[in-house]
Each structure stands twice: as structure tokens, then as C-alpha cells.
Design an enzyme around this catalytic site. Structure first.
Site, PDB file in Angstrom:
ATOM      1  N   SER A 203       0.841  -1.200   0.000  1.00 54.95           N
ATOM      2  CA  SER A 203       0.000   0.000   0.000  1.00 54.95           C
ATOM      3  C   SER A 203       0.875   1.249   0.000  1.00 54.95           C
ATOM      4  O   SER A 203       1.666   1.463  -0.908  1.00 54.95           O
ATOM      5  CB  SER A 203      -0.961  -0.035   1.189  1.00 54.95           C
ATOM      6  OG  SER A 203      -1.951   0.961   1.093  1.00 54.95           O
ATOM      7  N   GLU A 322      -9.353  -5.435  -3.951  1.00 48.32           N
ATOM      8  CA  GLU A 322      -8.742  -4.372  -3.149  1.00 48.32           C
ATOM      9  C   GLU A 322      -9.762  -3.629  -2.278  1.00 48.32           C
ATOM     10  O   GLU A 322      -9.587  -3.459  -1.078  1.00 48.32           O
ATOM     11  CB  GLU A 322      -8.050  -3.364  -4.072  1.00 48.32           C
ATOM     12  CG  GLU A 322      -6.875  -3.897  -4.863  1.00 48.32           C
ATOM     13  CD  GLU A 322      -5.578  -3.902  -4.080  1.00 48.32           C
ATOM     14  OE1 GLU A 322      -5.580  -3.482  -2.909  1.00 48.32           O
ATOM     15  OE2 GLU A 322      -4.562  -4.333  -4.648  1.00 48.32           O
ATOM     16  N   HIS A 422      -7.420  -5.730   0.046  1.00 46.41           N
ATOM     17  CA  HIS A 422      -6.202  -4.923   0.198  1.00 46.41           C
ATOM     18  C   HIS A 422      -5.521  -5.240   1.522  1.00 46.41           C
ATOM     19  O   HIS A 422      -6.131  -5.120   2.579  1.00 46.41           O
ATOM     20  CB  HIS A 422      -6.595  -3.450   0.144  1.00 46.41           C
ATOM     21  CG  HIS A 422      -5.467  -2.478   0.226  1.00 46.41           C
ATOM     22  ND1 HIS A 422      -4.707  -2.129  -0.868  1.00 46.41           N
ATOM     23  CD2 HIS A 422      -4.981  -1.744   1.268  1.00 46.41           C
ATOM     24  CE1 HIS A 422      -3.807  -1.226  -0.507  1.00 46.41           C
ATOM     25  NE2 HIS A 422      -3.952  -0.978   0.783  1.00 46.41           N
TER      26      HIS A 422
END
Length: 515
Positions: A203, A322, A422
Site C-alpha cells: 500500500s 482491493e 487490500h
């Protein structure tokens, strides 16, 4: 006697329930000084190594070599941020941690340096998912994890308001560059090879890596790069960054011609200012690297992949679902989602200027059996989260730069509604399947997916190529086939997965959120 180290150790020990802190061992002697860590599970572990110091809103400086033996048996404090889940916080947060099986200069093992996520405003490598013991042991590598300044402390752009703070928009990046310099100069003493340093991050960590690939000050400090759901096609423009700074100062009641007041405030007050409304995006004010024309003089992946880093092998990955991490399946936005309200609800989540009604109509024609929820999550994932990775991979392919692409399809085993959301790949790469916060489960299927990811990352760290005997042949990413490794219980290669979605969203310009 209770001192700073005792408090830090007590705070960090709570982060890994049941973690067996090891016994002290003979110190490792480095150019930075002698460091005494612990032994845990057959690994030498060094926590809380200070790699730099910094005054508020100023560039970091190296720590002079220390005399005597310095203890490295407890995490240092984490960067100031909202919430306190990671332990003690302090502006004095420039600390790194090392796991190694063989702390001899002759070992020359690959180095895997991890940069945490949390956008540019939160997170810490003291999270139990980021524990390096399993990865270092399995891969016979040296694992390094790094904390650095975040949010206003790391990215508040003050340069246009006060020349004293010319570096302020990229301080978090400069911290990471200083950490990499420390690794270059000292990692051999821990058995690491300073000429085989791989940076990897999830990320925001991946975005920080993508940004460093465009920073001249980072040149030569790392030799492979892997980004996990983290892209930075463009940086924040200086005018938008200044507008955000003004909004932040307004929230704190600080006049822009009197920034001494900002220097005098306690850090807790500066954290309160993060609630300022972003004048560009709405919501909480965004912080991130700035095109300041000093440390960052061009965008990392616009108009092309910056030539400085095209010789560096790069691994780019995303998860299949995600946005199931950002909009919870049970949230109010999803609870009564239907075809009558999906366009209104999906529009702000796409983060690009595209007609949502048209997107929905195209999806319904292409996937007539999909539910509104399936359309919502696929469109937001492909239009918002995946798009930047596609652009970065394409630009490197055009430049002939070595690159490999993966997609994680292995989904959550503790909450199947979240799919391959995610951040799910963190535990798989580190092997921390049973750690607090992991949703992979610890069964054979999770172990198989983890083995495939770990071995691919380790091979990449070792040779600059993720191929190894346990995986199908993984071709470089090219515009002809767009070969992608799909990590799952049985990993496989797919050419151009989600081709239809890629082409759909390529009809409109991509705008990096926050820039």
C-alpha cells in the site's frame, strides 16, 4: 528503575501476544557501533536501532557512531499518528529492526527491507504481521523493517510559506533514504549483502518505493523493488500541497506568516490537525510526497517510467478485491445496495472522473449474472486501485525495463465476504499466517499460497528474478501478452487478466488520488 527503553519494551511486547522474547547474545560490531540483540527461534534479532535524528519539519541527519554496547532488544517508538494501536509514539521515531540467521560479514545474504503501509499518514512495522522471523528463516535472507515520519510530520509542505522548511514536503521519503544509507554502510555486519538490497512495501509502502525510484538521492541504494498494492504514478503538485497546508494550518489556528507557533505545539495538537478537510478531495486532509523541484523533480511514472530506475528489476502486484478492505461488506453503503442506487454510491469510490451510470451499464451488459455488490467491488478495484499498477507496468514495459506482475486471488478464510482484500498479501509474504490481524487462516491452503509468494519474493531478492522451481514459469511483463502470476492455492500464469476492465477504464485519464 523505569526508563525510556523499559517503557518502549513494555509497549512493544504487547503487540505480539505470546511472543517469546529471546535471550541476549554477543554484540554485533558495526561502523555505527556495537549492537546487542536477542536470539529468537534460532534467529538473531535486533530491534529499535536508531538510524537518524530529526528536528520538526527538517531533514533527518545520521546518528554519530556510538561508543560502548547499545541494546537493540525492543522496538523504538512509532511515528505520531491518530490512534495508538502500535505502541508508544514519539517524533523520535527513526528506528529499524533486523532479523538474520548468520550475523557474519562473510555470509553476504540478500537483504529484504520492508516499508509499511497506512498511506502516508499511519502504520508501523511494529505490527505483528510485519515480524521478520519466519521470512528470514525460510528465505535465508536478512530482513529489515523501517519506521519513518508520517502525515504532517513527514509530508506537510511548508516550503512556499517559509524557506526554513525547504525539505518539509518529502521528509518521510528522506527518512527512508537515510535508513537505506544506514543499511548500505552497516548491513554486512549482520550477514547482509549491501549490493543486493531489495525494498518491498504494501500500500503506502509500495507508493513510497515508487516515489523513491524517481528521487535522485535514492539512486544506487536499492537493487530490486517490489510494490504490493502500492503505486505512485504522480506526486502531489506544489500548489495543491500548499492548499492542503493552509487547510491544516487553519484547523490548528496557525497563521501562515508565523510558523513558529507550529514548532511550539505539542505533537498531540498536530495530530488533531489531521482532521482538517482536504480542499481538493474532501474528507481528511491528504499527505504525500510533493513535486518540490528539490528532492523530487519529476513525477515517478509520468509521462514515462523515470530512466534513473529502469535498470532496477521490479515486481508489481495487486489483490483481486482491493476495495473490500475500504468499504466493508456489512457497511451502510453496502447494506441496501441495489441497481437503483449503485451509481450514486459508486461514483465517489471510483476516484476518477467517469460517468458512473455508463460504467454500471457496461458491467451489466458484460456480466449479466453479477449482483450490484459484485459490480461495485470489481469496478472500484479496477478503476481506483489497480489502474496505477497497470500504468506503471506498461511504462516500464515500453522502456524495456525488467518487470513482473502478480495478482492475489487467495481470499480471506476468516471472513470470506472480503475476498482477496487490500493488505491480505502481507501475512502471506511474511509467513505470519497466525499473527494478530491475519485473515488467511493457517490451514494447508494458506500455507501453499504463502509458500508460493514467499519463495517468489525471496528468489527475486536473491537474483532479481522471481522464478523458482516451485512456480510455473513467470515471464516478464510485456505489452503483447501481459503475463501475470495469479497467486492462489494453486498459483498459475494468466495473460492479460481483466483485459475488459483494463480497456474500459483506459478510456479516461487516470488521476492519482491526492495529486
Amino acid at each position: 528503575m523505569i526508563n525510556r527503553r523499559t517503557l518502549i519494551g513494555a509497549a512493544s511486547a504487547t503487540l505480539i501476544p505470546g511472543h517469546a522474547w529471546g535471550q541476549s547474545t554477543a554484540p554485533v560490531r558495526t561502523p555505527a557501533g556495537a549492537l546487542q540483540g536477542t536470539t529468537e527461534g534460532g534467529m538473531r534479532v535486533f530491534r529499535g536501532i536508531c538510524y537518524g535524528r530529526a528536528e520538526r519539519f527538517r531533514a533527518p541527519v545520521p546518528v554519530p557512531a556510538q561508543t560502548g554496547i547499545q541494546r537493540a532488544d525492543a522496538f523504538g517508538p512509532v511515528a505520531p499518528q491518530s490512534g495508538g494501536r502500535y505502541g508508544a509514539q514519539s517524533e523520535d521515531c527513526l528506528f529499524l529492526n533486523i532479523w538474520t540467521a548468520d550475523a557474519r560479514p562473510t555470509a553476504r545474504k540478500p537483504v529484504m527491507l520492508y516499508i509499511h503501509g497506512g498511506a502516508y499518514s499511519g502504520g508501523s512495522v511494529t505490527d505483528p504481521l510485519n515480524d521478520g522471523q519466519v521470512l528470514a528463516a525460510r528465505g535465508d535472507v536478512v530482513v529489515v523493517t523501517v519506521n519513518h515520519r508520517l502525515n504532517a510530520f513527514g509530508y506537510l509542505y511548508l516550503a512556499r510559506l517559509d524557506p526554513r522548511f525547504a525539505d518539509s514536503g518529502n521528509l518521510g521519503q528522506l527518512d527512508l533514504i537515510l535508513a537505506l544509507r544506514w543499511v548500505r554502510d552497516n548491513i554486512a555486519a549482520f550477514g547482509g549483502d549491501p549490493n543486493r538490497v531489495m525494498v518491498f512495501g504494501q500500500s503506502g509502502g509500495g507508493a513510497k518505493i515508487a516515489t523513491m525510484m524517481g528521487m535522485p538521492a535514492a539512486k544506487g541504494l536499492f537493487h530490486r523493488a517490489a510494490t504490493m498494492s502500492g503505486q505512485q504514478v504522480t506526486a502531489s503538485g506544489p500548489l495543491n500541497a500548499t492548499a492542503r497546508t493552509r487547510a491544516y494550518l487553519g484547523k490548528l489556528g496557525v497563521r501562515e506568516n508565523d510558523l513558529d507557533a507550529l514548532l511550539a505545539m505539542p505533537r498531540e495538537k498536530l495530530i488533531e490537525g489531521l482532521a482538517a478537510v482536504d480542499p481538493i478531495l474532501g474528507g481528511g486532509v491528504y499527505f504525500g510526497p510533493v513535486l518540490d523541484m528539490k528532492w523530487l523533480t519529476r513525477h515517478p511514472f509520468w509521462p514515462d517510467a523515470i530512466p534513473q530506475s529502469n535498470a532496477i528489476p521490479m515486481l508489481l502486484g495487486n489483490t483481486h478485491d482491493e476495495t473490500r478492505a475500504f468499504v466493508a461488506p456489512g457497511s451502510a453503503k453496502m447494506r441496501d445496495l441495489g441497481w437503483d442506487n449503485i451509481a450514486e454510491r459508486i461514483a465517489p469510490e471510483l476516484r476518477i472522473d467517469i460517468l458512473p451510470e455508463w460504467v454500471i451499464a457496461e458491467y451489466r451488459a458484460r456480466f449479466p449474472n453479477w449482483s450490484p455488490e459484485q459490480v461495485f467491488y470489481d469496478a472500484t478495484t479496477c478503476g481506483r486501485s489497480w489502474r496505477g499498477q497497470v500504468i506503471e507496468a506498461e511504462e516500464r514495459a515500453k522502456a524495456g525495463a525488467p518487470g513482473w506482475v502478480y495478482q492475489l486471488d487467495f481470499g480471506s478464510r476468516t471472513d470470506p465476504r472480503r475476498g482477496a482484500f487490500h493488505s491480505l498479501d502481507i501475512a502471506l509474504v511474511f509467513g505470519t499466517l497466525g499473527a494478530e490481524g491475519s485473515q488467511t487462516g493457517t490451514a494447508a491452503d494458506a500455507r501453499a499460497a504463502s509458500k508460493a509468494m514467499q519463495d517468489g519474493f525471496v528468489a527475486f531478492a536473491r537474483t532479481g528474478d522471481p522464478n523458482h522451481a516451485g512456480l510455473p514459469r513467470w515471464p516478464r511483463y510485456g505489452l503483447d501478452k501481459r503475463a501475470t502470476m495469479v497467486f492462489d492455492v494453486r498459483s498459475r500464469i494468466e495473460n492479460d487478466p481483466r483485459k475488459w476492465q483494463r480497456e474500459l477504464f483506459a478510456r479516461v485519464p487516470y488521476i492519482q488520488p491526492g495529486t
